[in-house]
Design a protein around this motif. Structure first.
Motif: not given
Length: 85
Positions: A42-44, A61-66
């Motif tokens: 779970s990234g979140p 490239v993707f980053r998990v934000v909020d």
């Protein structure tokens, strides 16, 4: 946490010409989908714990934000509309 892999699977072919990435043949299976049968990571949840979560593919490239994915980088030669969205 850094996850690495291709954006799609099943027949993906890419080429690099003069520093530009080109999708020669798109893969038949999408890896970024709206709903899953099973969640093994779970990234979140990890993001809520203050850890950095990155998904690195050949084209972006993707980053998990909020709790959501944020596109942070696109490879040279990749078109946002055609190759990512």
């Amino acid at each position: 946490m850094v996850f690495g892999g291709t954006f799609t699977a099943g027949g993906l072919r890419v080429a690099c010409d003069q520093g530009q990435l080109r999708i020669v043949q798109e893969g038949t299976h999408q890896k970024f989908v709206a709903a899953l049968q099973q969640v093994s990571y779970s990234g979140p949840y990890t993001s809520q714990r203050g850890q950095t979560v990155l998904f690195v593919t050949e084209r972006a490239v993707f980053r998990v934000v909020d709790g959501a994915l944020k596109l942070t980088e696109i490879a040279p030669g990749i078109d946002l509309e055609r190759d990512i969205l």
